[in-house]
Design a protein around this motif. Structure first.
Motif, PDB file in Angstrom:
ATOM      1  N   GLU A 114       0.824  -1.217   0.000  1.00 39.08           N
ATOM      2  CA  GLU A 114       0.000   0.000   0.000  1.00 39.08           C
ATOM      3  C   GLU A 114       0.853   1.259   0.000  1.00 39.08           C
ATOM      4  OE1 GLU A 114      -2.943  -0.105   3.098  1.00 39.08           O
ATOM      5  OE2 GLU A 114      -3.725  -2.040   2.430  1.00 39.08           O
ATOM      6  N   ASN A 115       2.111   1.142   0.380  1.00 43.84           N
ATOM      7  CA  ASN A 115       3.028   2.286   0.361  1.00 43.84           C
ATOM      8  C   ASN A 115       3.613   2.546  -1.028  1.00 43.84           C
ATOM      9  OD1 ASN A 115       2.764   2.809   3.124  1.00 43.84           O
ATOM     10  ND2 ASN A 115       4.365   1.352   3.649  1.00 43.84           N
ATOM     11  N   TYR A 116       3.372   1.639  -1.956  1.00 41.79           N
ATOM     12  CA  TYR A 116       3.925   1.754  -3.308  1.00 41.79           C
ATOM     13  C   TYR A 116       2.989   2.557  -4.205  1.00 41.79           C
ATOM     14  CZ  TYR A 116       7.496  -1.713  -2.204  1.00 41.79           C
ATOM     15  OH  TYR A 116       8.568  -2.369  -1.657  1.00 41.79           O
ATOM     16  N   VAL A 117       3.575   3.389  -5.047  1.00 39.46           N
ATOM     17  CA  VAL A 117       2.832   4.180  -6.018  1.00 39.46           C
ATOM     18  C   VAL A 117       3.269   3.715  -7.400  1.00 39.46           C
ATOM     19  CG1 VAL A 117       2.408   6.505  -6.909  1.00 39.46           C
ATOM     20  CG2 VAL A 117       2.757   6.155  -4.445  1.00 39.46           C
ATOM     21  N   ASP A 118       2.353   3.161  -8.152  1.00 39.24           N
ATOM     22  CA  ASP A 118       2.660   2.642  -9.490  1.00 39.24           C
ATOM     23  C   ASP A 118       3.857   1.687  -9.468  1.00 39.24           C
ATOM     24  OD1 ASP A 118       0.542   4.112 -10.623  1.00 39.24           O
ATOM     25  OD2 ASP A 118       1.833   5.880 -10.836  1.00 39.24           O
ATOM     26  N   GLY A 119       3.882   0.822  -8.458  1.00 40.75           N
ATOM     27  CA  GLY A 119       4.951  -0.173  -8.352  1.00 40.75           C
ATOM     28  C   GLY A 119       6.245   0.331  -7.746  1.00 40.75           C
ATOM     29  N   CYS A 120       6.250   1.575  -7.253  1.00 35.13           N
ATOM     30  CA  CYS A 120       7.469   2.182  -6.720  1.00 35.13           C
ATOM     31  C   CYS A 120       7.282   2.633  -5.275  1.00 35.13           C
ATOM     32  CB  CYS A 120       7.861   3.403  -7.549  1.00 35.13           C
ATOM     33  SG  CYS A 120       8.263   3.038  -9.260  1.00 35.13           S
ATOM     34  N   GLY A 124      10.684  10.318   0.367  1.00 37.19           N
ATOM     35  CA  GLY A 124      10.898  11.671  -0.141  1.00 37.19           C
ATOM     36  C   GLY A 124      11.023  11.610  -1.652  1.00 37.19           C
ATOM     37  N   ASN A 125      12.102  12.136  -2.182  1.00 36.63           N
ATOM     38  CA  ASN A 125      12.312  12.161  -3.631  1.00 36.63           C
ATOM     39  C   ASN A 125      13.329  11.105  -4.091  1.00 36.63           C
ATOM     40  OD1 ASN A 125      14.460  13.395  -2.442  1.00 36.63           O
ATOM     41  ND2 ASN A 125      14.287  15.317  -3.544  1.00 36.63           N
ATOM     42  N   VAL A 126      13.447  10.024  -3.302  1.00 36.89           N
ATOM     43  CA  VAL A 126      14.354   8.924  -3.639  1.00 36.89           C
ATOM     44  C   VAL A 126      13.549   7.643  -3.815  1.00 36.89           C
ATOM     45  CG1 VAL A 126      16.332   7.554  -2.866  1.00 36.89           C
ATOM     46  CG2 VAL A 126      16.246   9.998  -2.343  1.00 36.89           C
ATOM     47  N   LEU A 127      13.778   6.954  -4.922  1.00 37.60           N
ATOM     48  CA  LEU A 127      13.161   5.654  -5.171  1.00 37.60           C
ATOM     49  C   LEU A 127      13.970   4.612  -4.411  1.00 37.60           C
ATOM     50  CD1 LEU A 127      11.166   3.792  -6.694  1.00 37.60           C
ATOM     51  CD2 LEU A 127      12.808   3.774  -8.586  1.00 37.60           C
ATOM     52  N   VAL A 128      13.309   3.864  -3.495  1.00 35.64           N
ATOM     53  CA  VAL A 128      14.051   2.914  -2.656  1.00 35.64           C
ATOM     54  C   VAL A 128      13.718   1.455  -2.934  1.00 35.64           C
ATOM     55  CG1 VAL A 128      14.432   4.587  -0.809  1.00 35.64           C
ATOM     56  CG2 VAL A 128      12.441   3.078  -0.709  1.00 35.64           C
ATOM     57  N   SER A 129      12.589   1.194  -3.601  1.00 38.29           N
ATOM     58  CA  SER A 129      12.226  -0.189  -3.887  1.00 38.29           C
ATOM     59  C   SER A 129      11.183  -0.213  -4.997  1.00 38.29           C
ATOM     60  CB  SER A 129      11.656  -0.858  -2.627  1.00 38.29           C
ATOM     61  OG  SER A 129      11.427  -2.230  -2.848  1.00 38.29           O
ATOM     62  N   VAL A 130      11.073  -1.360  -5.661  1.00 40.68           N
ATOM     63  CA  VAL A 130      10.027  -1.548  -6.667  1.00 40.68           C
ATOM     64  C   VAL A 130       9.354  -2.895  -6.437  1.00 40.68           C
ATOM     65  CG1 VAL A 130      11.108  -0.094  -8.435  1.00 40.68           C
ATOM     66  CG2 VAL A 130      11.623  -2.548  -8.373  1.00 40.68           C
ATOM     67  N   ASP A 131       8.158  -2.999  -6.956  1.00 40.88           N
ATOM     68  CA  ASP A 131       7.423  -4.260  -6.923  1.00 40.88           C
ATOM     69  C   ASP A 131       8.160  -5.230  -7.846  1.00 40.88           C
ATOM     70  OD1 ASP A 131       5.693  -6.380  -7.253  1.00 40.88           O
ATOM     71  OD2 ASP A 131       3.959  -5.148  -7.755  1.00 40.88           O
ATOM     72  N   ASN A 132       8.729  -6.277  -7.289  1.00 42.34           N
ATOM     73  CA  ASN A 132       9.532  -7.210  -8.088  1.00 42.34           C
ATOM     74  C   ASN A 132       8.718  -8.005  -9.102  1.00 42.34           C
ATOM     75  OD1 ASN A 132      12.020  -6.524  -7.138  1.00 42.34           O
ATOM     76  ND2 ASN A 132      12.061  -8.060  -5.544  1.00 42.34           N
ATOM     77  N   HIS A 133       7.402  -7.876  -9.066  1.00 40.69           N
ATOM     78  CA  HIS A 133       6.551  -8.565 -10.035  1.00 40.69           C
ATOM     79  C   HIS A 133       6.170  -7.658 -11.204  1.00 40.69           C
ATOM     80  CE1 HIS A 133       6.377 -11.949  -7.361  1.00 40.69           C
ATOM     81  NE2 HIS A 133       5.981 -11.153  -6.380  1.00 40.69           N
ATOM     82  N   SER A 136       6.929  -3.251 -16.058  1.00 39.32           N
ATOM     83  CA  SER A 136       7.132  -1.914 -16.606  1.00 39.32           C
ATOM     84  C   SER A 136       7.020  -0.901 -15.465  1.00 39.32           C
ATOM     85  CB  SER A 136       6.080  -1.630 -17.676  1.00 39.32           C
ATOM     86  OG  SER A 136       6.235  -0.331 -18.172  1.00 39.32           O
ATOM     87  N   ILE A 137       7.992   0.002 -15.390  1.00 36.10           N
ATOM     88  CA  ILE A 137       8.015   1.018 -14.333  1.00 36.10           C
ATOM     89  C   ILE A 137       8.313   2.375 -14.955  1.00 36.10           C
ATOM     90  CG2 ILE A 137       9.304   1.882 -12.319  1.00 36.10           C
ATOM     91  CD1 ILE A 137       7.905  -0.520 -11.383  1.00 36.10           C
ATOM     92  N   THR A 138       7.551   3.372 -14.536  1.00 36.08           N
ATOM     93  CA  THR A 138       7.856   4.759 -14.865  1.00 36.08           C
ATOM     94  C   THR A 138       8.160   5.458 -13.548  1.00 36.08           C
ATOM     95  OG1 THR A 138       6.401   4.767 -16.796  1.00 36.08           O
ATOM     96  CG2 THR A 138       6.986   6.915 -15.851  1.00 36.08           C
ATOM     97  N   VAL A 139       9.392   5.889 -13.368  1.00 30.48           N
ATOM     98  CA  VAL A 139       9.800   6.573 -12.143  1.00 30.48           C
ATOM     99  C   VAL A 139       9.278   8.007 -12.222  1.00 30.48           C
ATOM    100  CG1 VAL A 139      11.768   7.280 -10.717  1.00 30.48           C
ATOM    101  CG2 VAL A 139      11.834   5.094 -11.954  1.00 30.48           C
ATOM    102  N   ARG A 140       8.620   8.445 -11.149  1.00 33.69           N
ATOM    103  CA  ARG A 140       7.961   9.761 -11.184  1.00 33.69           C
ATOM    104  C   ARG A 140       8.958  10.910 -11.305  1.00 33.69           C
ATOM    105  NH1 ARG A 140       5.673   9.972  -4.996  1.00 33.69           N
ATOM    106  NH2 ARG A 140       7.646  10.492  -3.999  1.00 33.69           N
ATOM    107  N   GLU A 141       8.506  11.951 -11.981  1.00 35.13           N
ATOM    108  CA  GLU A 141       9.290  13.176 -12.148  1.00 35.13           C
ATOM    109  C   GLU A 141       9.527  13.779 -10.760  1.00 35.13           C
ATOM    110  OE1 GLU A 141      11.728  15.561 -13.801  1.00 35.13           O
ATOM    111  OE2 GLU A 141      10.651  14.219 -15.140  1.00 35.13           O
TER     112      GLU A 141
END
Length: 195
Positions: A114-120, A124-133, A136-141
């Protein structure tokens, strides 16, 4: 760590360290070395004087559920909160520029989808993890950094990085065998070892 540690005392005449609220700091409270694993309070507000925290600083602190970071903290080192299973919420008061590898590994914060946004998962403004399943990922601006190990062992095939990205951490793409093409943004300046 010293998981069975139940008490720590500091010599009263110690001129370098300060023990307060079950946390060990530098005397001027600019560096947090560790939170003692027996600390019973479930929230922690980092003093605004803290600018640095040590690797493993919150290792295995099982009672802490919510942490508010100092507004002057810019970097979170490797393994800082690792194995702090009950940690469910991180409050960011400043602007982070770097998060180390596995900084949030083994926390409820990182495990709760639930803490993930679009698999990310962002701190703050640092990507720390992604949904391993995710494939396709788009890292937010606005994202300025990708933490070490973020895409490690993921199934990602397609990845879009924002122009705001400045750094990619240690082994961010390790064993990322399905990713066949990566376009690095124009503002990228730092690639840690094995990125």
């Amino acid at each position: 760590g010293c998981d069975s540690l139940e008490k720590m005392e500091l010599a009263k005449d110690n001129v370098n360290l300060l023990l307060e609220d079950d946390c060990l700091y530098s005397k001027d409270k600019t560096t947090l070395y560790l939170m003692l694993p027996y600390r019973e309070k479930d929230t922690y507000s980092m003093p605004s004087t803290v600018t640095d925290i040590a690797e493993y600083a919150f290792w295995n602190c099982q009672n802490v559920k919510t942490i508010s970071l100092s507004s002057h903290l810019e970097e979170i080192p490797d393994y800082a909160f690792d194995s702090n299973f009950d940690l469910a919420e991180i409050r960011i008061l400043g602007e982070l520029t770097h998060v180390g590898i596995y900084a949030f590994g083994g926390t409820l914060f990182a495990l709760n989808m639930e803490n993930y946004v679009d698999g990310c998962l962002y701190v703050g403004n640092v990507l720390v993890s992604v949904d391993n399943h995710a494939y396709s990922i788009t890292v937010r601006e606005g994202t300025v950094a990708i933490a070490g190990g973020t895409f490690q062992n993921s199934r990602i095939e397609s990845l879009i990085l924002p122009d705001s990205l400045v750094s990619i951490g240690f082994e961010a793409f390790r064993n990322c065998d399905s990713l066949t093409e990566l376009h690095l943004p124009r503002g990228l300046v730092e690639l840690d070892e094995g990125a």
